[in-house]
Design a protein around this motif. Sequence first.
Motif, PDB file in Angstrom:
ATOM      1  N   SER A 152       0.981  -1.291  -0.040  1.00 14.07           N
ATOM      2  CA  SER A 152       0.108  -0.091   0.152  1.00 14.07           C
ATOM      3  C   SER A 152       0.901   1.193  -0.077  1.00 14.07           C
ATOM      4  O   SER A 152       0.502   2.233  -0.804  1.00 14.07           O
ATOM      5  CB  SER A 152      -0.729   0.006   1.092  1.00 14.07           C
ATOM      6  N   ILE A 153       1.913   1.283   0.739  1.00 13.07           N
ATOM      7  CA  ILE A 153       2.749   2.350   0.781  1.00 13.07           C
ATOM      8  C   ILE A 153       3.423   2.642  -0.678  1.00 13.07           C
ATOM      9  O   ILE A 153       3.529   3.806  -0.961  1.00 13.07           O
ATOM     10  CB  ILE A 153       3.774   2.400   1.904  1.00 13.07           C
ATOM     11  N   ILE A 154       3.830   1.544  -1.081  1.00 11.60           N
ATOM     12  CA  ILE A 154       4.827   1.606  -2.214  1.00 11.60           C
ATOM     13  C   ILE A 154       3.857   2.248  -3.657  1.00 11.60           C
ATOM     14  O   ILE A 154       4.154   3.020  -4.136  1.00 11.60           O
ATOM     15  CB  ILE A 154       5.333   0.429  -2.788  1.00 11.60           C
ATOM     16  N   TRP A 155       2.521   1.495  -3.387  1.00 10.38           N
ATOM     17  CA  TRP A 155       1.689   1.987  -4.458  1.00 10.38           C
ATOM     18  C   TRP A 155       1.059   3.494  -4.415  1.00 10.38           C
ATOM     19  O   TRP A 155       0.891   4.433  -5.269  1.00 10.38           O
ATOM     20  CB  TRP A 155       0.517   1.059  -4.712  1.00 10.38           C
ATOM     21  N   GLY A 156       1.123   3.930  -3.170  1.00 13.32           N
ATOM     22  CA  GLY A 156       0.531   5.141  -2.680  1.00 13.32           C
ATOM     23  C   GLY A 156       1.714   6.150  -2.941  1.00 13.32           C
ATOM     24  O   GLY A 156       1.310   7.449  -3.542  1.00 13.32           O
ATOM     25  N   ILE A 157       2.998   5.754  -2.721  1.00 12.21           N
ATOM     26  CA  ILE A 157       4.059   6.614  -3.280  1.00 12.21           C
ATOM     27  C   ILE A 157       3.994   7.047  -4.837  1.00 12.21           C
ATOM     28  O   ILE A 157       4.175   7.835  -5.366  1.00 12.21           O
ATOM     29  CB  ILE A 157       5.331   6.322  -2.922  1.00 12.21           C
TER      30      ILE A 157
END
Length: 301
Positions: free
Chosen positions: A19-24
Amino acid sequence: MCLNIDELISFFSNREWASIIWGIIALIGMLLSPKLRKSIRGLIKAVLHPQLLCVYITGYIWAFVGIYLLRTIGLWNMDILKDSIIYVLFSLTGLIAKSFSLKSFRELIPICLENIKLGAIISFYINIYNFSFIIEFIGLPIIVFLAFMQAFGEYSKKNEHKKVASCLSRVINIISVLCSIIALSWLIKNWQIIIEGNTILSLLLPFFLTVWAGPYIYALAVYSKYEEWLVSLYFRSNKNDSIYKYRRNKVFKTCGINLEKIVYISKHLHTYTSQTEIEFCDRLHEIDCIYKKLNTPPETP
């Protein structure tokens, strides 16, 4: 203090890292688009409005007071700090946003119950079972895309879009059921994890914090309805401070903190600049009597 990379990696689950990587990635993509960048700037400006910012900061302070009280009675520890931050940033923020549209206490109860249910589900899937990082990283954008297409189809006026939305809903339900079966089968084999102290506390956290947030959400709804009404009342009092204060005090005395009554009377009480104090009080009393009559259950024979 030295940063331990292994501890940082293990602090977040595979699903959270995905989720963090796709959010970035999504944030970078939006920043590269001039139109989206302008929209983001406008959104940030709106969110940072002093009055709105004060509402959210006060709500977060209220939540952290609740967390402190939970800690004093042994129902919170640092191991569920991440869960608490996720709840405050997402669930509590959503509750605060919904408070502005509340019209009665009865509307607050189902919203809180839905928030508890959603929070428990999120806590379960975050803490209990995770797929490998590759599966989470590939699957997350697919699920988000399917959910977005389903939502778009449901609100579309075209029948073919609604048919597609219905099919996507079935697909999402099938995926959810499969994931649940896999998670439950793993949980049956590792049943002891559910009785661990931190797991139980994590699952109960949404219930405790939502119950604690309830009074603040209700108070915020009362405040927002009063503010909206009193601004209009001030102008209809010909901006005369003494007339406005007199009418405002009468309104406070009549409505108190009854949200439903505030909404009803503000809708039916028509105030004019030429209206005398006696006429105002008579009309306020008349509408108050109508409201009480409408909300008084009929006597049983």
